[in-house]
Design a protein around this motif. Structure first.
Motif, PDB file in Angstrom:
ATOM      1  N   ALA B 232      12.443  51.215  12.817  1.00  0.00           N
ATOM      2  CA  ALA B 232      12.064  52.085  13.494  1.00  0.00           C
ATOM      3  C   ALA B 232      12.486  53.751  13.039  1.00  0.00           C
ATOM      4  O   ALA B 232      11.824  54.667  13.270  1.00  0.00           O
ATOM      5  N   TYR B 261       7.692  51.639  17.255  1.00  0.00           N
ATOM      6  CA  TYR B 261       8.750  52.179  18.218  1.00  0.00           C
ATOM      7  C   TYR B 261       9.394  53.508  17.660  1.00  0.00           C
ATOM      8  O   TYR B 261       9.763  54.434  18.796  1.00  0.00           O
ATOM      9  N   ARG B 265       9.563  57.335  19.908  1.00  0.00           N
ATOM     10  CA  ARG B 265      10.713  57.940  20.179  1.00  0.00           C
ATOM     11  C   ARG B 265      10.498  59.606  19.825  1.00  0.00           C
ATOM     12  O   ARG B 265      10.976  60.420  20.730  1.00  0.00           O
ATOM     13  N   LEU B 292       7.415  48.338  26.173  1.00  0.00           N
ATOM     14  CA  LEU B 292       7.245  49.845  25.788  1.00  0.00           C
ATOM     15  C   LEU B 292       5.668  50.001  25.840  1.00  0.00           C
ATOM     16  O   LEU B 292       5.185  51.321  25.795  1.00  0.00           O
TER      17      LEU B 292
END
Lengths: 342, 342
Positions: B232, B261, B265, B292
């Motif tokens: 991530a 991911y 963010r 998500l």
DNA sequence: CTGAAAGCGCTTACAG
DNA sequence: CTGAAAGCGCTTACAG
């Protein structure tokens, strides 16, 4: 090399090495194992021959002879769930560091579990067992006793084995106090029940929920306490039910991160903002929680796994060990919690 | 029970059972193993005695005698990462179904890996090995040959072992074509490099990226192709770099979900909307991707693991097997992709 | 320091 | 159908 006529060639044996090194089987064995009482020259010679044939002592035969397997079993209900996977990874790491092999037994269903304790497939195959986040009933403990090996529990225990785990009541308190301190008074809890699992005897996290409310004299409303199946989908279901209430809560305490993930999804779909419209806190701090900016109470599955094996190793070595080890938890405040706006 | 005087009591042995059942060791052995050529009555008698003492045949001794271990090794770089964990869980499941034990060996660092191939800790301890998503160099293959057991590769292969894996180029095409079909023309790729890993020889997903653009005559811009560490955080870094460009892309193809991911963010923090301001697609479809709402190309780690073991079992059984098995991938359209608005 | 021998707990031709 | 015996590949008292 000498080829055994009677069986298919299984490769060179200690006897072959001994012969070629010009020593007895006994001496070769001692040289290979590093037992003391063998001259340096002999040891060197034997090992050199072994090396040349890239020979290694058969752990199987060696184990049979000395009565240990060099293996530790791990009994778990899940491998792929992050919490379990992290614990397992750490367990394997510690064991490997001690030259021990890790053999995994995953009992996915109640039927698997029943069958495991019935057949005890690890019997005579491991020197010890770590039971990972799996409640053991008295009857199951009785079966496990047949294994006649050291057993330790990681992350929760029911039977009387040495264990390492967090204090669930304390973790729950940390989560609840955070919400209360922010000023929330209408707080719901989404509690997880694993349909595939006999339940833990005491639900300490749920207990923490009611206790925290009690302490402030806030009545516990049945509607605000929802029980759902484990996992993100359970969290989804739980949050849907809470949003359906005439008067939804301003904050939610989810039993674990996975539930929170599902709950967050519902909120996003519903167009509700986090934390403005709804605060949410849970327990675990799985890797995804940082990505999702979820406030949560951190525990370390890896640490619990690690300490559990270390306890087991101490037991096997006949060294002193702790019967109960509690690993720390602490609140990780992130963006999913804030004071209530309603 | 008879107690062995010379050694600590290791429990009852087949000899004890035989004696008590009034038959020879040989007959007892046959009765326990279910070998044919024993009268039903004798078999019943022997098993009844065994049952009474809750005796089970020692797999260790039995294995030594017949030359197999009943164990399969799994070699992997990770246990806790979702993709690996899922594969491992499935592998264990299939093996358990066949009465075989799973022993895990995780080589976390290049040093671990070097040491594994040097010392070969699974030597003489397993009947077969599945190499999980780990590229094997020619030298490493040479070492593995010393194991003298069947080897199969799951999810990617380099050395010439039977393998099962997806078609990475095809998966990449599916992702890219989706973006192109939506009308995106300024597409970036965030590619993963595992710093701890010798790289796979051909980066098929990256190849798919350039190929897809080439096909439409779209020039490949260096700035739009970023290489970041796995995970991530890598995705975060990659997206930050892309957002820093004078002219950011309208869509991003991430090498795998984990990267996506992290990228999501950054977008959330930057206040950018997905998919309005930026579309994103990746490959894997890990469990969190549904939560998500990430558009991704699905592959099944579990299936690859399962088929790999099945191939291995066929090899061990001397049955015919596929040298190469390709598992399907397919686009799962979700909310992270839409036509460009700029 | 080294070796002969018994033992670890089974399996499996080989003979009945 | 059953048993005596050798063998699987080591380890470890017991004697030198």
């Amino acid at each position: 090399m000498t080829t055994k006529p009677e069986r298919p060639d299984r490769g060179v044996t200690l006897a072959d090495i001994a012969r070629e090194a010009g020593v007895s089987l006994a001496t070769a064995s001692r040289a290979m194992s590093g037992a003391r009482g063998v001259s340096a020259a002999t040891t060197r010679k034997v090992r050199e021959v072994a090396e040349r044939h890239s020979y290694v002592v058969s752990p199987e035969a060696s184990g049979l002879s000395r009565g240990s397997t060099g293996r530790i079993g791990v009994l778990t209900r899940h491998i792929a769930r992050p919490f379990y996977a992290e614990a397992l990874e750490e367990i394997e790491s510690v064991l490997a560091g001690h030259g021990l092999d890790t053999v995994v037994h995953c009992v996915r269903t109640p039927e698997d579990q029943r069958s495991f304790f019935e057949r005890l497939p690890v019997r005579r195959k491991v020197d010890g067992l770590v039971v990972l986040a799996l409640p053991v009933t008295p009857h199951e403990k009785e079966r496990l006793d047949l294994l006649d090996v050291a057993v330790v529990a990681a992350s929760g225990q029911t039977a009387d084995y040495p264990y390492v785990s967090i204090d669930d009541a304390e973790a729950g308190r940390q989560a609840m106090d955070h919400l209360l301190m922010l000023g929330h008074r209408r707080i719901a809890m989404i509690n997880a029940i694993d349909p595939n699992a006999s339940e833990w005897p005491i639900e300490l996290r749920a207990l923490a929920y009611t206790r925290a409310l009690d302490r402030l004299g806030i009545p516990v409303e049945d509607d605000l306490f929802v029980r759902v199946p484990w996992g993100a989908d359970g969290g989804t279901e739980g949050m849907e039910r809470l949003l359906s209430l005439r008067e939804p809560p301003t904050a939610v305490f989810a039993h674990s991160d996975d539930l929170a993930y599902g709950a967050l999804r519902v909120l996003r779909r519903a167009g509700l903002r986090v934390p403005e419209d709804m605060s949410i806190v849970s327990i675990n701090d799985l890797p995804m929680s940082e990505v999702l900016d979820l406030t949560t109470v951190r525990q370390s599955a890896g640490l619990q796994g690690r300490l559990a094996v270390e306890t087991l190793l101490a037991m096997l070595a006949g060294e002193p060990y702790e019967h109960a080890t509690i690993t720390p938890t602490r609140l990780i405040p992130r963006g999913s919690t804030a004071p209530p706006t309603r």
